[in-house]
Each structure stands twice: as structure tokens, then as C-alpha cells.
Design a protein around this motif. Structure first.
Motif, PDB file in Angstrom:
ATOM      1  N   ALA A 615       9.616  14.894   6.883  1.00 56.53           N
ATOM      2  CA  ALA A 615      10.694  16.045   7.261  1.00 56.53           C
ATOM      3  C   ALA A 615       9.666  17.077   6.761  1.00 56.53           C
ATOM      4  CB  ALA A 615      11.649  15.770   6.108  1.00 56.53           C
ATOM      5  N   SER A 616       8.745  17.109   5.986  1.00 58.84           N
ATOM      6  CA  SER A 616       7.940  18.068   5.692  1.00 58.84           C
ATOM      7  C   SER A 616       7.135  18.965   6.818  1.00 58.84           C
ATOM      8  CB  SER A 616       7.167  18.123   4.339  1.00 58.84           C
ATOM      9  OG  SER A 616       6.450  17.006   4.819  1.00 58.84           O
ATOM     10  N   GLU A 617       6.767  17.808   7.743  1.00 58.14           N
ATOM     11  CA  GLU A 617       5.820  18.346   9.145  1.00 58.14           C
ATOM     12  C   GLU A 617       6.718  18.428  10.283  1.00 58.14           C
ATOM     13  OE1 GLU A 617       3.014  15.207   9.533  1.00 58.14           O
ATOM     14  OE2 GLU A 617       2.236  15.387   7.315  1.00 58.14           O
ATOM     15  N   ALA A 618       8.062  18.317  10.263  1.00 53.11           N
ATOM     16  CA  ALA A 618       9.019  18.538  11.462  1.00 53.11           C
ATOM     17  C   ALA A 618       8.811  19.909  11.943  1.00 53.11           C
ATOM     18  CB  ALA A 618      10.419  18.082  11.290  1.00 53.11           C
ATOM     19  N   LYS A 619       9.094  20.049  13.113  1.00 53.82           N
ATOM     20  CA  LYS A 619       8.836  21.376  13.696  1.00 53.82           C
ATOM     21  C   LYS A 619       9.632  21.382  15.085  1.00 53.82           C
ATOM     22  CE  LYS A 619       5.087  20.284  17.008  1.00 53.82           C
ATOM     23  NZ  LYS A 619       3.544  21.011  17.416  1.00 53.82           N
ATOM     24  N   PRO A 620      10.066  22.759  15.653  1.00 55.22           N
ATOM     25  CA  PRO A 620      10.865  22.732  16.660  1.00 55.22           C
ATOM     26  C   PRO A 620      10.523  21.869  17.971  1.00 55.22           C
ATOM     27  CG  PRO A 620      10.915  24.840  15.642  1.00 55.22           C
ATOM     28  CD  PRO A 620       9.809  23.896  14.972  1.00 55.22           C
ATOM     29  N   GLY A 621      11.119  21.120  18.478  1.00 53.49           N
ATOM     30  CA  GLY A 621      10.779  20.252  19.639  1.00 53.49           C
ATOM     31  C   GLY A 621      10.727  18.516  19.024  1.00 53.49           C
ATOM     32  N   ASP A 622      10.492  18.570  17.933  1.00 54.71           N
ATOM     33  CA  ASP A 622      10.652  16.952  17.504  1.00 54.71           C
ATOM     34  C   ASP A 622      12.141  16.573  17.504  1.00 54.71           C
ATOM     35  OD1 ASP A 622       8.058  17.286  16.926  1.00 54.71           O
ATOM     36  OD2 ASP A 622       8.500  17.591  14.637  1.00 54.71           O
ATOM     37  N   LEU A 623      12.212  15.041  17.622  1.00 54.45           N
ATOM     38  CA  LEU A 623      13.578  14.517  17.636  1.00 54.45           C
ATOM     39  C   LEU A 623      13.891  13.849  16.455  1.00 54.45           C
ATOM     40  CD1 LEU A 623      13.122  12.224  20.825  1.00 54.45           C
ATOM     41  CD2 LEU A 623      13.742  14.621  20.619  1.00 54.45           C
ATOM     42  N   VAL A 624      15.196  14.034  16.108  1.00 52.35           N
ATOM     43  CA  VAL A 624      15.578  13.434  14.825  1.00 52.35           C
ATOM     44  C   VAL A 624      16.705  12.482  14.933  1.00 52.35           C
ATOM     45  CG1 VAL A 624      17.421  15.467  14.589  1.00 52.35           C
ATOM     46  CG2 VAL A 624      16.938  14.352  12.699  1.00 52.35           C
ATOM     47  N   PHE A 625      16.453  11.374  14.152  1.00 54.05           N
ATOM     48  CA  PHE A 625      17.307  10.224  14.385  1.00 54.05           C
ATOM     49  C   PHE A 625      18.369   9.879  13.318  1.00 54.05           C
ATOM     50  CE2 PHE A 625      13.249   9.851  16.678  1.00 54.05           C
ATOM     51  CZ  PHE A 625      13.706   9.430  17.963  1.00 54.05           C
ATOM     52  N   PHE A 626      19.368   9.241  13.511  1.00 62.43           N
ATOM     53  CA  PHE A 626      20.625   8.986  12.592  1.00 62.43           C
ATOM     54  C   PHE A 626      20.842   7.521  12.742  1.00 62.43           C
ATOM     55  CE2 PHE A 626      20.312  13.450  13.294  1.00 62.43           C
ATOM     56  CZ  PHE A 626      20.451  13.980  12.182  1.00 62.43           C
ATOM     57  N   GLU A 627      21.402   7.048  11.590  1.00 57.29           N
ATOM     58  CA  GLU A 627      22.003   5.586  11.600  1.00 57.29           C
ATOM     59  C   GLU A 627      23.263   5.623  11.056  1.00 57.29           C
ATOM     60  OE1 GLU A 627      19.528   2.879   9.379  1.00 57.29           O
ATOM     61  OE2 GLU A 627      19.735   4.283   7.442  1.00 57.29           O
ATOM     62  N   GLY A 628      24.000   4.474  11.633  1.00 54.78           N
ATOM     63  CA  GLY A 628      25.294   4.260  11.078  1.00 54.78           C
ATOM     64  C   GLY A 628      26.358   5.239  11.400  1.00 54.78           C
ATOM     65  N   THR A 629      26.188   6.212  12.261  1.00 50.95           N
ATOM     66  CA  THR A 629      27.292   6.941  13.068  1.00 50.95           C
ATOM     67  C   THR A 629      28.437   6.409  13.549  1.00 50.95           C
ATOM     68  OG1 THR A 629      25.953   7.493  14.784  1.00 50.95           O
ATOM     69  CG2 THR A 629      25.785   8.863  13.035  1.00 50.95           C
ATOM     70  N   TYR A 630      28.140   5.036  14.109  1.00 49.07           N
ATOM     71  CA  TYR A 630      29.198   4.323  14.542  1.00 49.07           C
ATOM     72  C   TYR A 630      28.679   2.802  14.199  1.00 49.07           C
ATOM     73  CZ  TYR A 630      26.483   3.662  18.991  1.00 49.07           C
ATOM     74  OH  TYR A 630      25.527   3.240  19.993  1.00 49.07           O
ATOM     75  N   ASP A 631      29.563   1.706  14.735  1.00 47.18           N
ATOM     76  CA  ASP A 631      29.347   0.349  14.308  1.00 47.18           C
ATOM     77  C   ASP A 631      28.004  -0.109  15.192  1.00 47.18           C
ATOM     78  OD1 ASP A 631      29.227  -2.071  13.303  1.00 47.18           O
ATOM     79  OD2 ASP A 631      31.083  -2.682  14.090  1.00 47.18           O
ATOM     80  N   THR A 632      26.981  -0.114  15.059  1.00 47.07           N
ATOM     81  CA  THR A 632      25.637  -0.623  15.520  1.00 47.07           C
ATOM     82  C   THR A 632      24.497  -0.592  14.502  1.00 47.07           C
ATOM     83  OG1 THR A 632      24.646  -0.280  17.691  1.00 47.07           O
ATOM     84  CG2 THR A 632      24.701   1.552  16.349  1.00 47.07           C
ATOM     85  N   THR A 633      23.714  -1.737  15.181  1.00 50.03           N
ATOM     86  CA  THR A 633      22.548  -1.780  14.243  1.00 50.03           C
ATOM     87  C   THR A 633      21.265  -0.842  14.744  1.00 50.03           C
ATOM     88  OG1 THR A 633      21.864  -3.632  15.873  1.00 50.03           O
ATOM     89  CG2 THR A 633      22.975  -4.222  13.985  1.00 50.03           C
ATOM     90  N   GLY A 634      20.427  -0.413  13.774  1.00 48.86           N
ATOM     91  CA  GLY A 634      19.326   0.188  14.226  1.00 48.86           C
ATOM     92  C   GLY A 634      19.706   1.757  14.249  1.00 48.86           C
ATOM     93  N   VAL A 635      19.041   2.486  15.030  1.00 49.38           N
ATOM     94  CA  VAL A 635      19.324   3.807  15.362  1.00 49.38           C
ATOM     95  C   VAL A 635      20.485   4.182  16.384  1.00 49.38           C
ATOM     96  CG1 VAL A 635      18.434   6.049  16.311  1.00 49.38           C
ATOM     97  CG2 VAL A 635      16.921   4.570  15.301  1.00 49.38           C
ATOM     98  N   SER A 636      21.544   4.986  15.851  1.00 50.16           N
ATOM     99  CA  SER A 636      22.834   5.061  16.545  1.00 50.16           C
ATOM    100  C   SER A 636      23.049   6.553  17.168  1.00 50.16           C
ATOM    101  CB  SER A 636      24.064   5.058  15.522  1.00 50.16           C
ATOM    102  OG  SER A 636      23.803   5.815  14.447  1.00 50.16           O
ATOM    103  N   HIS A 637      21.956   7.526  16.723  1.00 51.61           N
ATOM    104  CA  HIS A 637      22.376   8.910  17.054  1.00 51.61           C
ATOM    105  C   HIS A 637      20.893   9.576  17.172  1.00 51.61           C
ATOM    106  CE1 HIS A 637      24.373  12.501  18.239  1.00 51.61           C
ATOM    107  NE2 HIS A 637      23.797  13.162  17.341  1.00 51.61           N
ATOM    108  N   VAL A 638      20.768  10.545  18.077  1.00 51.98           N
ATOM    109  CA  VAL A 638      19.423  11.162  18.323  1.00 51.98           C
ATOM    110  C   VAL A 638      19.884  12.620  18.802  1.00 51.98           C
ATOM    111  CG1 VAL A 638      19.235  10.595  20.676  1.00 51.98           C
ATOM    112  CG2 VAL A 638      17.214  11.316  19.485  1.00 51.98           C
TER     113      VAL A 638
END
Length: 677
Positions: A615-638
């Protein structure tokens, strides 16, 4: 033709019979200024020997005039037959009866002008408040029906009138003969022009010696020029008068036929009056039909116009000969023409914008009645309520098992999603009876209830008393096997907003996205809609990207594309502006139009092509990923990181979101950097 007479032999209003159908009048009542009505009651006054016939209308009012023949400006027997093409009134809708015959004058000794004392007063024509209007009880429905009837008759008469005028104009234009070249006349004109040029040349040679002669000569030249221009203009207008008249009556005929067609459809389908949106689209449909007719007619006219090529070429050569010695006049005329063209373009643009706004509002509005939409929502909610009761009492309804396990999703839906799916799927207005099967299908696709029964062999300890050989007793413990059943009930809610991508075509999906974006222009339809939605990702905020971030050309290109779709609704599986977007479809679209070519990837697929970074090296234009935003395995949101703890992503709707909130922190997975484009 049928002529009604009263018991004293006075003729009533002329009326035509239409083969057993409702009676229709000729529509011609004659000049109002020549009619005099009397409301006097009692037996009719015998006519004088020299008086004209008295014409009596259906209401019992009679008037004296010079002749009983109604004025017939456009005979119905000369009107052109209407075509059978779509949108054109059929021939059966227009009366083909011959013009009414002239009635013989009744001998009378009275003058056609009444003495002032015998004339009806204006107050006699006024209807008293206690008297009902003629032809009905005066209620709103009867008044509206009478008004619609009058409009229909006027529209039908206008079709007859414009058709007759157009036919006459076409005949006159067809009879016009093109000008024939006359060698003798041309020779005379050429000789006269030569003499004129010689005379003016001689005057020009000596006019420098006398200012008065020079002024008079220039005045004469200016006058001759004006006369020649006016003469050419008048000749051109006379020559093109027949064709211009045809064009004029063609436009009026198209408008009259379109209006008559709509009035006829309004009679046959009264339900068109109940829905303003339906009326709008119906009129647009009729308009497009007549536009197509006009284009087809224009193509045929273009082929016929080839015959006038020679005349056009001559006119062009004459225009060129005029322009060459008058460049200043040409420049002024050109500037005036450009100004007129600019004004016309502005008016056309305003009309186009207005039509576009009306079309957009109409296209984004739910086409069905409120009662049907509310009934559909109530029916679907009733199905969910019944299903909820079954789930809650599952153990009592399915007894016989030793143990029950429950794995349940929430039951609920967004009513706007339901109505938008129905409106897109049925392509227009629908009723609750027409969508009953669709509601059952959607319910079966949204909710999946499964039951799993597991059987186990278990042992229980049993105590028994046995007698020993010596006669004593003892207690024996034994393990007795038995069957133990475990029932596991699982309820999966697919989420209604995830269904459109699998049941709608691309065109229907586009309409669904538009309905979801506008909420059918009915935010008041379900004001308390707070149903859970797996695609709803926190509330989105406004965010101004710092200017220094935009100095990065790659990031600036991404934001140019990404900000075009702010406010678009979340559509599960959507991956284009036509269908709107889900989270991964939105990010895939943005990067594919910003220099990359990765195709359509899911959230996990986008994570796999990125290089994980802290997170300390993130800059505008990078992608950010989330998990568990709905019932699925792995990455669920971007989403796309835009700096200062903000991202732009496809939620409901597409917008900016603060990822430092507790919700996003609890679902954070990682940052990722895309490879070089």
C-alpha cells in the motif's frame, strides 16, 4: 344520397348513406354569413310564392337563403384514391358519394331578405342553462366524444381537400411544356444585345467630357440591370410555379394523411388515449412511415428529374455568364445565403436537441401503467413471503430427521430491478396478466433451495441384567448400533440484479441499463426501496483529482475514459456502455481504451495480470482489489486507485469511493500494478 324532409315538406340537411354504416354528412354547411336561424316554436310558416326554399337542419332550426345547394369546393368524385401503403387512410374511410344535387327553388312571394322585426335576435341562439346540449346529456364523456368526432370528420375532410388539390397541381405540372429553343428569337436577341453594347460603348467613350452625361449613363445602366434581374426573376417564378405548388400540396397532404391515420387508430384503439408515452411513440411510428414514403417518392422523382438535365445546364451557363462580370454582387449574395443557412442550421439543431430530449425521456420511462407495475411487485413480494414462511418452518414441514442444519441467504429484491427486467424483456407496455409466467421464471432463477441428507451409523450404550450360572445377577453394558440422519438445507439467493446478463439479449440489456439509470423516471414509485443488493458498494462521493496526478499521461488517459461513465448503473456481467458495467467489466473497458489490450477479464483475472505492490507504493493508475464483498471465493471486487485514499469503480452507480472506511478496510485484498501498455 338521402334527403330528409319534415312533415311540411321542408328539406332538412343533406345526408349520405354509407352502405348500412353510420350516417355521415357531406361536411359542407355553406357560408355562415348567409344563414339565418330561428328558434321560434310552432308550425312552420307557409312559404310565399317567390321565396327560396327554407333549409332546416337536424336541430329543428331553419333559415332562408337564395338556394338550398351546399357549397361544394372540393367534389368527392374528383379526389385521388388513397394508397394501401401503411399509414395511408384506406379508401373505405373516405366518402365516395357524388356531390349533392341542387334543389329546385320553392315558389314564394316573399323576398329573400327578412324585415328587421322578423329576424331572429342573437339572444335566441343562446342555450339556456337548464336546457341540455343537442345530441346528448351534456356530460364530459359525451362532450369529449363529440369533440373527437368533429376532429375525425375535419381530419377526413382535410385529406379529401389536400388530395384534390395535390391531384390538380400534379395535372397542371404534367401539362406544362418545357420551353422550346427558337433560333429566330435568339438571333433577334443577339442582334439587339450587340446594338445595345455598341451604343453604350460609344456613350462611354465621350461621357468623360461631361459629368452630367456620365451620371445619366450610369443611372441608365443601373436601371436596365434592375429591370433585367426583375424580368428574369418573374419568368423563373412563373415557370417553376406548378412544381412549387406540387411540393406545397405534397407536404400538406402528408400531414393531413398522418393526422387522419392517427385519428382513425385513436378510434379503433381508445386505449391509446390513456397513456401519453404510448401516444408519443405511436405518433413517432406513423411519422417514420410517412418519412419512408417521402423518401421512396423522392427516389422516383430523382429518376424523372434526369429529363431536365439539359434545361438545368442552360440555367447554370446563364448563371455563370451573369456572375463573371458581377463579383461584388455575388459576394453579397453568398454572405446573405450563408447567414440564412446558419440560422436554419441553428433552428434545425434546436429541433433535433428538443426531439432528442423528448425521445430520451420517453425511452427511459417505464411504459406500463402504475397499477400493473405495483401489482407485479406485490405478486413477487408475496411469493417471497410465502417462501420465507416455508424456510422458517422447514423442520416442522419436513419432519423425520434427527438433526437439521441451515445455510440461508437473505430473501429480498430491489423492486426497480424487477420492473426494469420486465419492461426490457417485454419491449413495451405490459399488464400483470402477461407477466405472471415471467415472474415465476425469475423467482425460480433467483432462489435455489437444496436439501442434503446424511446418514450415519451411531452406537448407543444400553444396560441389561443377566443371571449368572451360580444364580447371581449382574449388569451388562452393550453398544447398540442405530441410524442417525442429518438434514442440511441450503438457500442460495442469486440476486435479481445478476439475472439480466443471462436472460436478456444485448439490446434488451441496453434497455434494462437505461431503465436502471433513470429508475423509469419514477423515483416516487418505490420511495422506500432499501433492499439489499450484493452489487451495492457503499455510498459514493465526489472527488476532484489533483492536477499534479494528471501530469502522468497514462493515468490521464485512463481518467479520460473512466470519467465518461460516471453515474452509469451497476449491471452484473455488463462490459460496455450499451449494457452498462459491473466492476471488472468497467475496469477492463477503461484499460482496453487507454493503451492496453487485455480483453474482458474478471476481478480475479485482472489481479493475476498485475504485479502485487504494498500500500505504501500505490500510485494513481494502480488497481485495488477486495474480497468477500459478495459470496464468492478469491477476489470479488476491483477498482482504479486515483490517490488520496480514493478509487473509481463500478458500484451502484459508477463513481468515486473512499477506501479508508471501515467497510473497505475489512474487505481489502491488495494493490496491483498493470504491466506497461
Amino acid at each position: 344520397m338521402k334527403q330528409n324532409t319534415n312533415e311540411d315538406g321542408f328539406s332538412k340537411r343533406l345526408r349520405f348513406e354509407s352502405n348500412g354504416k353510420e350516417d355521415v354528412t357531406s361536411g359542407q354547411l355553406g357560408p355562415k354569413s348567409k344563414r339565418r336561424f330561428s328558434t321560434a316554436k310552432g308550425p312552420p310558416v307557409p312559404a310565399a310564392p317567390n321565396a327560396p326554399a327554407s333549409v332546416q337542419d337536424d336541430s329543428g332550426m331553419s333559415g332562408s337563403r337564395a338556394t338550398a345547394k351546399p357549397k361544394q369546393r372540393f367534389p368527392t368524385h374528383e379526389k385521388p384514391p388513397l394508397s394501401d401503403t401503411p399509414g395511408v387512410p384506406p379508401a373505405s374511410e373516405v366518402s365516395d358519394a357524388p356531390p349533392p344535387a341542387r334543389e329546385a327553388p320553392t315558389p314564394s312571394g316573399r323576398s329573400k331578405y327578412r324585415p328587421h322585426s322578423e329576424q331572429a335576435r342573437f339572444s335566441d341562439h343562446l342555450r339556456r342553462e337548464e336546457e341540455p346540449p343537442p345530441g346528448g346529456d351534456g356530460g364530459p364523456a359525451n362532450k369529449k366524444a363529440a369533440r373527437d368526432g368533429r376532429r375525425f370528420e375535419k381530419s377526413k375532410f382535410r385529406v379529401e381537400k389536400t388530395g384534390a388539390k395535390l391531384d390538380a397541381a400534379r395535372k397542371k405540372a404534367a401539362a406544362q411544356k418545357p420551353p422550346k429553343p427558337n433560333p429566330a428569337k435568339a438571333s433577334v436577341k443577339k442582334a439587339a444585345a450587340g446594338a445595345w453594347y455598341y451604343a453604350h460603348q460609344k456613350i462611354h467613350e465621350v461621357e468623360q467630357e461631361n459629368v452630367g452625361v456620365e451620371a445619366a449613363h450610369k443611372t441608365e445602366l443601373a436601371g436596365e440591370k434592375a429591370v433585367r434581374g426583375a424580368s428574369r426573376f418573374v419568368k423563373h417564378r412563373i415557370q417553376t410555379h406548378p412544381t412549387r405548388r406540387v411540393a406545397k400540396w405534397e407536404r400538406r397532404d402528408i400531414r393531413a394523411k398522418a393526422n387522419f391515420e392517427y385519428r382513425r387508430m385513436e378510434r379503433e384503439h381508445p386505449e391509446l388515449k390513456d397513456n401519453a408515452v404510448s401516444r408519443f411513440f405511436q405518433k413517432q411510428h406513423i411519422k417514420r412511415q410517412y418519412q419512408k414514403q417521402a423518401r421512396d417518392a423522392a427516389k422516383q422523382g430523382a429518376r424523372a428529374a434526369g429529363k431536365a438535365t439539359t434545361a438545368t445546364a442552360k440555367i447554370a451557363r446563364a448563371a455563370a455568364a451573369f456572375v463573371k462580370p458581377h463579383p461584388a454582387g455575388l459576394l453579397i449574395a453568398l454572405i446573405a445565403f450563408l447567414l440564412i443557412l446558419a440560422l436554419q442550421s441553428c433552428m434545425a439543431s434546436m429541433t433535433t436537441i428538443g426531439n432528442g430530449l423528448i425521445g430520451a425521456v420517453g425511452a427511459g420511462t417505464y411504459p406500463s401503467q402504475d397499477s400493473d407495475m405495483l401489482a407485479a411487485e406485490a405478486t413477487y413480494s408475496g411469493m417471497e413471503t410465502k417462501f420465507q414462511n416455508e424456510v422458517q418452518n422447514y423442520a416442522a414441514l419436513h419432519s423425520g430427521y434427527d438433526e437439521y442444519h441451515f445455510n440461508l441467504d437473505k430473501i429480498g429484491h430491489d423492486p426497480y430491478v424487477l420492473i426494469s427486467i420486465l419492461s426490457a424483456l417485454h419491449d413495451g407496455a405490459w399488464t400483470i396478466d402477461e407477466v405472471q409466467d415471467t415472474l415465476s421464471t425469475l423467482f425460480a432463477k433467483q432462489y435455489h433451495l437444496t436439501q442434503t441428507v446424511q446418514t450415519e451409523i451411531r452406537y448407543r450404550t444400553e444396560m441389561s441384567t443377566v443371571t449368572n450360572p451360580d444364580g447371581s445377577t449382574s449388569t451388562v453394558t452393550t453398544q447398540v448400533p442405530y441410524t442417525y440422519t442429518i438434514c442440511t438445507m441450503t438457500l442460495h439467493n442469486e440476486d435479481l440484479s445478476h439475472l439480466p446478463v443471462s436472460i436478456l439479449t444485448e439490446e434488451q440489456l441496453s434497455r434494462y441499463a437505461f431503465y436502471m439509470k433513470t429508475h423509469g423516471n419514477r423515483p416516487d414509485l418505490f420511495p422506500q426501496s432499501q433492499y439489499p443488493n450484493a452489487s451495492t458498494l457503499e455510498s459514493y462521493t465526489d472527488y476532484d483529482i489533483p492536477a499534479e496526478y494528471m501530469s502522468d499521461k497514462t493515468f490521464a488517459a485512463m481518467m479520460t475514459v473512466a470519467t465518461k461513465y460516471l453515474g452509469y448503473p451497476y449491471v452484473w456481467g455488463g462490459s460496455s456502455p450499451e449494457t452498462s458495467f459491473d466492476c471488472s467489466g468497467y475496469v477492463s473497458w477503461v484499460i482496453n481504451h487507454s493503451g492496453w489490450n487485455v480483453g474482458r477479464l474478471g476481478a480475479q483475472g485482472l489481479h493475476d495480470i498485475c504485479t502485487p505492490i504494498p500500500a505504501s507504493e500505490a500510485k494513481p493508475g494502480d488497481l485495488v482489489f477486495f474480497e468477500g464483498t459478495y459470496d464468492t471465493t478469491g477476489v470479488s471486487h476491483v477498482g482504479i486507485y486515483v490517490g488520496n485514499g480514493e478509487m473509481i469503480a463500478a458500484g451502484d452507480p459508477i463513481g468515486y469511493s473512499d477506501i479508508t472506511t471501515s467497510y473497505w478496510k475489512s474487505h481489502f485484498y491488495s494493490y496491483g500494478r498493470l504491466p506497461s501498455p
